[in-house]
Design a protein around this motif. Structure first.
Motif, short mmCIF file in Angstrom:
data_model
loop_
_atom_site.label_atom_id
_atom_site.label_comp_id
_atom_site.label_asym_id
_atom_site.label_seq_id
_atom_site.Cartn_x
_atom_site.Cartn_y
_atom_site.Cartn_z
N ILE A 69 0.91 -1.21 -0.44
CA ILE A 69 0.14 -0.28 0.14
C ILE A 69 1.21 1.21 0.27
CG2 ILE A 69 -2.12 1.28 1.06
CD1 ILE A 69 -2.57 -1.25 1.86
N GLY A 70 0.71 2.46 -0.83
CA GLY A 70 1.18 3.55 -1.03
C GLY A 70 0.51 4.63 -0.28
N LEU A 71 1.69 4.99 0.87
CA LEU A 71 1.02 5.91 1.84
C LEU A 71 1.09 7.08 1.28
CD1 LEU A 71 3.64 4.42 5.00
CD2 LEU A 71 0.62 3.86 4.05
N VAL A 72 0.17 7.27 0.86
CA VAL A 72 -0.40 8.57 -0.25
C VAL A 72 -0.39 9.45 1.03
CG1 VAL A 72 -1.49 9.95 -1.53
CG2 VAL A 72 -1.37 7.69 -2.04
N ASP A 73 -1.18 8.83 1.87
CA ASP A 73 -1.39 9.75 3.20
C ASP A 73 -1.87 9.37 4.56
OD1 ASP A 73 -3.93 8.26 3.03
OD2 ASP A 73 -4.93 9.17 1.66
N LEU A 74 -1.81 9.31 5.52
CA LEU A 74 -1.96 8.30 6.77
C LEU A 74 -3.05 8.89 7.67
CD1 LEU A 74 1.63 9.38 8.02
CD2 LEU A 74 1.06 7.48 6.65
N SER A 75 -4.22 8.50 6.59
CA SER A 75 -5.07 8.37 7.13
C SER A 75 -6.65 7.24 7.51
CB SER A 75 -6.04 8.80 6.23
OG SER A 75 -6.63 7.81 4.66
N ARG A 76 -7.24 7.82 8.44
CA ARG A 76 -8.01 6.41 8.84
C ARG A 76 -8.78 5.89 8.23
NH1 ARG A 76 -10.16 6.83 13.68
NH2 ARG A 76 -10.00 8.94 14.20
N GLU A 77 -9.44 6.12 6.39
CA GLU A 77 -9.67 4.48 5.53
C GLU A 77 -8.22 4.15 5.13
OE1 GLU A 77 -11.40 9.06 4.74
OE2 GLU A 77 -9.64 8.47 5.22
N ARG A 78 -7.37 4.55 5.00
CA ARG A 78 -6.14 3.92 4.77
C ARG A 78 -5.67 2.94 6.16
NH1 ARG A 78 -3.34 4.83 0.37
NH2 ARG A 78 -4.06 6.73 0.12
N ALA A 79 -5.65 2.77 7.10
CA ALA A 79 -5.42 2.14 7.56
C ALA A 79 -6.82 1.05 8.58
CB ALA A 79 -5.72 2.86 9.51
#
Length: 379
Positions: A69-79
Protein backbone atom coordinates in the motif's frame (compact mmCIF):
# COMPACT_ATOMS: atom_id res chain seq x y z
CA UNK A 1 -12.86 -35.25 -0.43
CA UNK A 2 -11.78 -31.94 -1.95
CA UNK A 3 -13.93 -28.89 -2.60
CA UNK A 4 -13.79 -29.72 -6.30
CA UNK A 5 -15.64 -32.98 -5.65
CA UNK A 6 -18.61 -30.97 -4.39
CA UNK A 7 -19.01 -28.96 -7.59
CA UNK A 8 -22.07 -29.87 -9.74
CA UNK A 9 -19.97 -30.62 -12.83
CA UNK A 10 -19.85 -33.71 -15.05
CA UNK A 11 -17.22 -36.20 -13.95
CA UNK A 12 -14.89 -35.43 -16.88
CA UNK A 13 -14.96 -31.70 -16.16
CA UNK A 14 -14.43 -32.32 -12.45
CA UNK A 15 -11.43 -34.55 -13.17
CA UNK A 16 -9.94 -31.94 -15.50
CA UNK A 17 -10.43 -29.18 -12.91
CA UNK A 18 -8.77 -31.37 -10.28
CA UNK A 19 -5.81 -32.10 -12.60
CA UNK A 20 -5.39 -28.37 -13.26
CA UNK A 21 -5.56 -27.64 -9.53
CA UNK A 22 -3.01 -30.38 -8.78
CA UNK A 23 -0.73 -29.01 -11.51
CA UNK A 24 -0.85 -25.52 -9.99
CA UNK A 25 -0.15 -26.91 -6.52
CA UNK A 26 2.78 -28.95 -7.86
CA UNK A 27 4.14 -25.87 -9.65
CA UNK A 28 4.05 -23.94 -6.39
CA UNK A 29 5.74 -26.78 -4.49
CA UNK A 30 8.48 -27.13 -7.11
CA UNK A 31 9.20 -23.43 -7.21
CA UNK A 32 7.50 -22.87 -10.55
CA UNK A 33 4.85 -20.57 -9.14
CA UNK A 34 6.26 -17.18 -8.18
CA UNK A 35 5.33 -15.05 -5.21
CA UNK A 36 3.19 -12.11 -6.30
CA UNK A 37 2.80 -8.67 -4.80
CA UNK A 38 0.60 -5.84 -6.04
CA UNK A 39 1.31 -2.13 -5.55
CA UNK A 40 -1.69 0.07 -4.77
CA UNK A 41 -1.39 3.88 -4.95
CA UNK A 42 -4.97 5.05 -4.50
CA UNK A 43 -6.15 7.94 -2.34
CA UNK A 44 -8.05 7.05 0.85
CA UNK A 45 -11.67 7.13 -0.43
CA UNK A 46 -10.76 5.35 -3.69
CA UNK A 47 -8.83 2.71 -1.72
CA UNK A 48 -11.83 1.99 0.48
CA UNK A 49 -14.08 1.68 -2.58
CA UNK A 50 -11.65 -0.76 -4.23
CA UNK A 51 -11.85 -3.16 -1.28
CA UNK A 52 -15.61 -2.94 -1.02
CA UNK A 53 -15.56 -5.50 -3.83
CA UNK A 54 -16.16 -8.72 -1.89
CA UNK A 55 -14.41 -10.84 -4.54
CA UNK A 56 -11.07 -9.01 -4.32
CA UNK A 57 -9.63 -10.35 -1.06
CA UNK A 58 -10.53 -14.00 -1.85
CA UNK A 59 -8.77 -13.60 -5.20
CA UNK A 60 -5.66 -12.20 -3.52
CA UNK A 61 -5.65 -15.10 -1.06
CA UNK A 62 -6.05 -17.61 -3.89
CA UNK A 63 -3.00 -16.07 -5.56
CA UNK A 64 -1.07 -16.02 -2.28
CA UNK A 65 -0.40 -12.34 -2.99
CA UNK A 66 0.87 -9.46 -0.89
CA UNK A 67 -0.59 -5.96 -1.20
CA UNK A 68 1.93 -3.10 -1.00
CA UNK A 69 0.00 0.00 0.00
CA UNK A 70 1.37 3.37 -1.06
CA UNK A 71 1.12 5.70 1.93
CA UNK A 72 -0.14 8.65 -0.06
CA UNK A 73 -1.63 9.81 3.23
CA UNK A 74 -1.76 8.54 6.79
CA UNK A 75 -5.52 8.54 6.98
CA UNK A 76 -8.11 6.59 8.92
CA UNK A 77 -9.38 5.10 5.62
CA UNK A 78 -5.95 3.73 4.74
CA UNK A 79 -5.57 2.22 8.19
CA UNK A 80 -9.01 0.63 7.83
CA UNK A 81 -8.01 -1.14 4.61
CA UNK A 82 -4.65 -2.28 6.04
CA UNK A 83 -6.46 -3.83 9.02
CA UNK A 84 -9.06 -5.43 6.75
CA UNK A 85 -6.34 -7.15 4.70
CA UNK A 86 -4.37 -8.31 7.73
CA UNK A 87 -7.50 -9.70 9.37
CA UNK A 88 -8.22 -11.69 6.19
CA UNK A 89 -4.72 -13.16 6.14
CA UNK A 90 -3.38 -11.11 3.22
CA UNK A 91 0.17 -9.83 3.91
CA UNK A 92 0.46 -6.03 3.72
CA UNK A 93 3.65 -4.07 3.03
CA UNK A 94 4.05 -0.35 3.70
CA UNK A 95 5.24 1.78 0.78
CA UNK A 96 6.60 4.99 2.28
CA UNK A 97 5.85 8.19 0.37
CA UNK A 98 6.22 11.91 1.10
CA UNK A 99 3.79 14.76 0.52
CA UNK A 100 4.20 16.07 -3.04
CA UNK A 101 5.63 19.38 -1.81
CA UNK A 102 8.54 17.37 -0.34
CA UNK A 103 9.19 15.50 -3.60
CA UNK A 104 6.80 12.54 -3.12
CA UNK A 105 9.54 9.93 -3.62
CA UNK A 106 12.65 9.53 -1.46
CA UNK A 107 15.94 10.85 -2.85
CA UNK A 108 19.22 12.48 -1.86
CA UNK A 109 17.62 15.91 -1.54
CA UNK A 110 14.95 15.14 1.06
CA UNK A 111 16.59 12.88 3.65
CA UNK A 112 15.40 15.05 6.55
CA UNK A 113 11.81 14.91 5.28
CA UNK A 114 12.13 11.13 4.94
CA UNK A 115 13.14 10.76 8.59
CA UNK A 116 10.22 12.93 9.69
CA UNK A 117 7.78 10.97 7.55
CA UNK A 118 8.95 7.69 8.99
CA UNK A 119 8.38 9.04 12.50
CA UNK A 120 4.83 10.00 11.51
CA UNK A 121 4.34 6.55 9.97
CA UNK A 122 5.39 4.77 13.17
CA UNK A 123 3.09 6.94 15.28
CA UNK A 124 0.17 6.28 12.88
CA UNK A 125 0.94 2.54 12.81
CA UNK A 126 0.89 2.30 16.59
CA UNK A 127 -2.22 4.44 16.94
CA UNK A 128 -4.17 2.14 14.60
CA UNK A 129 -2.41 -1.10 15.65
CA UNK A 130 -1.38 -1.95 12.12
CA UNK A 131 0.75 -4.90 11.02
CA UNK A 132 3.23 -4.68 8.16
CA UNK A 133 5.22 -7.50 6.59
CA UNK A 134 7.85 -5.10 5.21
CA UNK A 135 8.59 -1.40 4.76
CA UNK A 136 9.56 -0.06 1.32
CA UNK A 137 11.50 3.06 0.32
CA UNK A 138 10.70 4.37 -3.16
CA UNK A 139 13.92 5.94 -4.50
CA UNK A 140 13.20 8.27 -7.42
CA UNK A 141 13.87 11.89 -8.45
CA UNK A 142 11.74 14.74 -7.11
CA UNK A 143 8.26 14.51 -8.65
CA UNK A 144 8.24 18.20 -9.61
CA UNK A 145 11.50 17.72 -11.53
CA UNK A 146 10.09 14.65 -13.27
CA UNK A 147 7.03 16.63 -14.36
CA UNK A 148 9.21 19.48 -15.60
CA UNK A 149 11.46 17.19 -17.67
CA UNK A 150 8.50 15.33 -19.14
CA UNK A 151 7.01 18.63 -20.32
CA UNK A 152 10.32 20.22 -21.37
CA UNK A 153 13.08 17.61 -21.85
CA UNK A 154 15.86 20.24 -21.96
CA UNK A 155 15.02 21.09 -18.34
CA UNK A 156 17.25 18.14 -17.43
CA UNK A 157 20.22 20.45 -18.08
CA UNK A 158 19.39 22.26 -14.86
CA UNK A 159 20.61 19.23 -12.93
CA UNK A 160 24.07 19.20 -14.55
CA UNK A 161 25.70 21.34 -11.79
CA UNK A 162 24.88 18.54 -9.35
CA UNK A 163 27.76 16.57 -10.87
CA UNK A 164 29.98 18.51 -8.48
CA UNK A 165 27.79 17.84 -5.44
CA UNK A 166 28.79 15.38 -2.70
CA UNK A 167 25.95 13.13 -1.56
CA UNK A 168 27.84 11.04 0.99
CA UNK A 169 26.12 12.72 3.95
CA UNK A 170 22.69 12.19 2.36
CA UNK A 171 23.46 8.52 1.80
CA UNK A 172 24.54 8.14 5.41
CA UNK A 173 21.26 9.69 6.57
CA UNK A 174 19.27 7.23 4.50
CA UNK A 175 21.38 4.30 5.64
CA UNK A 176 20.68 5.44 9.18
CA UNK A 177 16.96 5.43 8.38
CA UNK A 178 17.26 1.84 7.15
CA UNK A 179 18.90 0.94 10.47
CA UNK A 180 16.06 2.66 12.34
CA UNK A 181 13.44 0.68 10.38
CA UNK A 182 15.33 -2.52 11.17
CA UNK A 183 15.36 -1.60 14.85
CA UNK A 184 11.57 -1.34 14.70
CA UNK A 185 11.45 -4.92 13.43
CA UNK A 186 10.75 -4.46 9.70
CA UNK A 187 12.69 -5.81 6.71
CA UNK A 188 13.44 -2.98 4.27
CA UNK A 189 12.80 -2.93 0.53
CA UNK A 190 14.11 -0.34 -1.94
CA UNK A 191 12.19 0.27 -5.16
CA UNK A 192 14.87 1.32 -7.65
CA UNK A 193 15.43 2.21 -11.28
CA UNK A 194 17.44 -0.55 -13.00
CA UNK A 195 20.07 1.97 -14.12
CA UNK A 196 21.51 1.87 -10.62
CA UNK A 197 23.04 -1.46 -11.66
CA UNK A 198 24.73 0.22 -14.64
CA UNK A 199 26.20 2.85 -12.35
CA UNK A 200 27.58 0.15 -10.08
CA UNK A 201 29.23 -1.51 -13.06
CA UNK A 202 30.66 1.85 -14.14
CA UNK A 203 32.00 2.42 -10.62
CA UNK A 204 30.59 5.96 -10.42
CA UNK A 205 27.95 7.94 -8.52
CA UNK A 206 27.20 10.52 -11.23
CA UNK A 207 23.67 9.26 -11.81
CA UNK A 208 22.97 9.52 -8.10
CA UNK A 209 24.26 13.08 -7.90
CA UNK A 210 22.21 14.24 -10.89
CA UNK A 211 18.94 12.43 -10.18
CA UNK A 212 19.09 12.16 -6.40
CA UNK A 213 18.79 8.37 -6.47
CA UNK A 214 20.64 6.71 -3.59
CA UNK A 215 22.41 3.34 -3.70
CA UNK A 216 21.51 1.81 -0.33
CA UNK A 217 22.15 -1.47 1.46
CA UNK A 218 18.71 -2.95 2.13
CA UNK A 219 17.18 -6.39 2.57
CA UNK A 220 15.71 -6.52 -0.92
CA UNK A 221 15.95 -4.41 -4.05
CA UNK A 222 12.95 -4.37 -6.37
CA UNK A 223 13.80 -3.11 -9.86
CA UNK A 224 11.02 -1.12 -11.52
CA UNK A 225 11.03 -2.51 -15.06
CA UNK A 226 7.89 -0.99 -16.52
CA UNK A 227 7.79 -1.86 -20.19
CA UNK A 228 4.72 0.28 -20.91
CA UNK A 229 7.04 3.30 -20.88
CA UNK A 230 9.57 1.91 -23.36
CA UNK A 231 7.55 0.31 -26.11
CA UNK A 232 8.36 -1.35 -28.46
CA UNK A 233 11.68 -2.45 -26.94
CA UNK A 234 10.49 -2.86 -23.35
CA UNK A 235 10.76 -6.64 -23.32
CA UNK A 236 14.47 -6.48 -24.16
CA UNK A 237 14.95 -3.83 -21.49
CA UNK A 238 13.19 -6.08 -18.94
CA UNK A 239 14.96 -9.30 -19.91
CA UNK A 240 18.36 -7.60 -19.91
CA UNK A 241 18.09 -6.00 -16.46
CA UNK A 242 15.92 -8.51 -14.54
CA UNK A 243 18.82 -10.95 -14.17
CA UNK A 244 20.66 -8.47 -11.96
CA UNK A 245 18.01 -8.05 -9.25
CA UNK A 246 16.48 -10.38 -6.65
CA UNK A 247 12.98 -8.98 -7.29
CA UNK A 248 11.32 -7.24 -10.23
CA UNK A 249 8.24 -5.04 -10.61
CA UNK A 250 6.39 -5.18 -13.93
CA UNK A 251 3.79 -2.78 -15.31
CA UNK A 252 2.09 -0.51 -15.77
CA UNK A 253 -1.37 -2.09 -15.84
CA UNK A 254 -3.03 1.25 -15.04
CA UNK A 255 -3.16 3.81 -12.25
CA UNK A 256 -0.28 5.73 -10.74
CA UNK A 257 0.44 9.31 -9.78
CA UNK A 258 0.07 12.05 -12.40
CA UNK A 259 3.53 12.99 -13.76
CA UNK A 260 2.68 15.84 -16.09
CA UNK A 261 1.79 14.21 -19.42
CA UNK A 262 -0.73 11.63 -20.56
CA UNK A 263 0.65 8.24 -19.51
CA UNK A 264 1.19 5.53 -22.13
CA UNK A 265 -1.60 2.98 -22.53
CA UNK A 266 -1.55 0.28 -19.84
CA UNK A 267 -0.21 -3.16 -20.64
CA UNK A 268 -2.51 -5.39 -22.61
CA UNK A 269 -3.07 -8.91 -21.33
CA UNK A 270 -0.59 -10.29 -23.88
CA UNK A 271 2.05 -7.73 -22.89
CA UNK A 272 1.41 -8.31 -19.20
CA UNK A 273 1.70 -12.10 -19.42
CA UNK A 274 4.81 -11.77 -21.61
CA UNK A 275 6.44 -9.61 -18.93
CA UNK A 276 5.43 -12.00 -16.15
CA UNK A 277 6.96 -14.97 -17.96
CA UNK A 278 10.11 -13.07 -18.89
CA UNK A 279 10.56 -12.01 -15.28
CA UNK A 280 9.94 -15.55 -14.03
CA UNK A 281 13.00 -16.66 -15.99
CA UNK A 282 15.13 -14.63 -13.57
CA UNK A 283 13.28 -14.52 -10.24
CA UNK A 284 10.32 -15.95 -8.34
CA UNK A 285 9.77 -12.61 -6.55
CA UNK A 286 7.44 -10.64 -8.86
CA UNK A 287 5.66 -7.37 -8.13
CA UNK A 288 2.96 -5.73 -10.23
CA UNK A 289 2.07 -2.07 -10.61
CA UNK A 290 -0.75 -1.74 -10.02
CA UNK A 291 -3.49 -3.61 -8.17
CA UNK A 292 -6.15 -1.12 -9.19
CA UNK A 293 -5.12 -1.47 -12.85
CA UNK A 294 -5.34 -5.27 -12.68
CA UNK A 295 -8.78 -5.07 -11.05
CA UNK A 296 -10.06 -2.62 -13.65
CA UNK A 297 -8.90 -4.84 -16.53
CA UNK A 298 -9.94 -8.14 -14.98
CA UNK A 299 -6.41 -9.55 -14.81
CA UNK A 300 -6.54 -11.03 -11.29
CA UNK A 301 -9.15 -13.64 -12.19
CA UNK A 302 -7.11 -14.72 -15.21
CA UNK A 303 -3.95 -15.12 -13.12
CA UNK A 304 -5.54 -17.86 -11.01
CA UNK A 305 -5.17 -20.37 -13.86
CA UNK A 306 -2.18 -18.72 -15.50
CA UNK A 307 0.36 -21.07 -17.06
CA UNK A 308 3.82 -19.89 -16.02
CA UNK A 309 5.57 -22.63 -17.97
CA UNK A 310 5.24 -21.19 -21.48
CA UNK A 311 8.80 -20.48 -22.77
CA UNK A 312 9.22 -16.75 -23.38
CA UNK A 313 12.29 -14.85 -24.62
CA UNK A 314 12.91 -11.27 -25.67
CA UNK A 315 13.78 -10.75 -29.36
CA UNK A 316 17.54 -10.46 -30.00
CA UNK A 317 17.24 -6.94 -31.44
CA UNK A 318 15.45 -5.72 -28.30
CA UNK A 319 18.16 -7.25 -26.11
CA UNK A 320 20.88 -5.68 -28.22
CA UNK A 321 19.28 -2.26 -27.91
CA UNK A 322 19.27 -2.62 -24.12
CA UNK A 323 22.92 -3.75 -24.15
CA UNK A 324 23.91 -0.85 -26.42
CA UNK A 325 22.15 1.63 -24.15
CA UNK A 326 24.02 0.22 -21.17
CA UNK A 327 27.38 0.51 -22.92
CA UNK A 328 26.69 4.13 -23.86
CA UNK A 329 25.52 4.95 -20.37
CA UNK A 330 28.66 3.45 -18.78
CA UNK A 331 30.86 5.50 -21.11
CA UNK A 332 28.98 8.70 -20.28
CA UNK A 333 28.99 8.04 -16.54
CA UNK A 334 32.73 7.35 -16.46
CA UNK A 335 33.41 10.53 -18.43
CA UNK A 336 31.20 12.62 -16.17
CA UNK A 337 32.59 11.04 -13.02
CA UNK A 338 35.62 13.31 -13.50
CA UNK A 339 33.68 16.57 -13.81
CA UNK A 340 36.76 18.78 -14.09
CA UNK A 341 38.15 16.65 -16.90
CA UNK A 342 34.73 16.58 -18.54
CA UNK A 343 34.51 20.36 -18.25
CA UNK A 344 37.94 20.78 -19.82
CA UNK A 345 36.99 18.40 -22.61
CA UNK A 346 33.76 20.26 -23.25
CA UNK A 347 35.62 23.58 -23.23
CA UNK A 348 38.25 22.20 -25.57
CA UNK A 349 35.55 20.92 -27.91
CA UNK A 350 34.35 24.51 -28.29
CA UNK A 351 37.56 26.52 -27.94
CA UNK A 352 39.87 24.43 -30.13
CA UNK A 353 37.76 24.66 -33.31
CA UNK A 354 37.29 28.38 -32.74
CA UNK A 355 41.02 28.79 -32.22
CA UNK A 356 41.84 26.86 -35.37
CA UNK A 357 39.37 28.95 -37.33
CA UNK A 358 40.94 32.14 -35.95
CA UNK A 359 44.42 30.90 -36.86
CA UNK A 360 43.29 30.13 -40.41
CA UNK A 361 41.82 33.62 -40.77
CA UNK A 362 45.03 35.23 -39.50
CA UNK A 363 47.12 33.18 -41.91
CA UNK A 364 44.94 34.27 -44.80
CA UNK A 365 45.27 37.89 -43.76
CA UNK A 366 49.03 37.54 -43.47
CA UNK A 367 49.02 36.21 -47.01
CA UNK A 368 47.29 39.42 -48.07
CA UNK A 369 49.71 41.67 -46.14
CA UNK A 370 53.10 39.95 -46.64
CA UNK A 371 54.12 42.19 -49.54
CA UNK A 372 53.34 39.70 -52.27
CA UNK A 373 52.34 41.70 -55.37
CA UNK A 374 48.76 41.39 -56.48
CA UNK A 375 48.88 39.91 -60.03
CA UNK A 376 46.05 42.17 -61.16
CA UNK A 377 47.86 45.28 -59.92
CA UNK A 378 51.16 44.31 -61.57
CA UNK A 379 49.48 43.84 -64.86
Amino acid sequence: MSALDLLPWPNADRRKAKRDSDRRTQARDEGGWPTLSFFCELRGPELVRLFQDETLIPLLKKLGATVTIGLVDLSRERAQVARQLSAAGVPVAAWLLLPEESGYWFNAHNATDAWERYGDFIAWTRAHRLRWSRVGIDIEPNIDEVRMVRQRPLAVLRAIPRIFRCIRRNREMYQGLVARIHADGYPVDAYVFPFIHTEREAGTEVLQRITGMIDLHVDREIAMLYTSFVRPYGEGFLDFYARHFPAVAVGVTGGGVEEGLDPPPPLTWDEFTRDLRLTRRHTRDIHVFSLEGCVEQGYLERLVDFDWGVPTHAPPDALERAAALTRQMKFALRALDRPHVASLAATAAVVVPIGLLGLAVRMLRRGDDDGTPDPQQSS
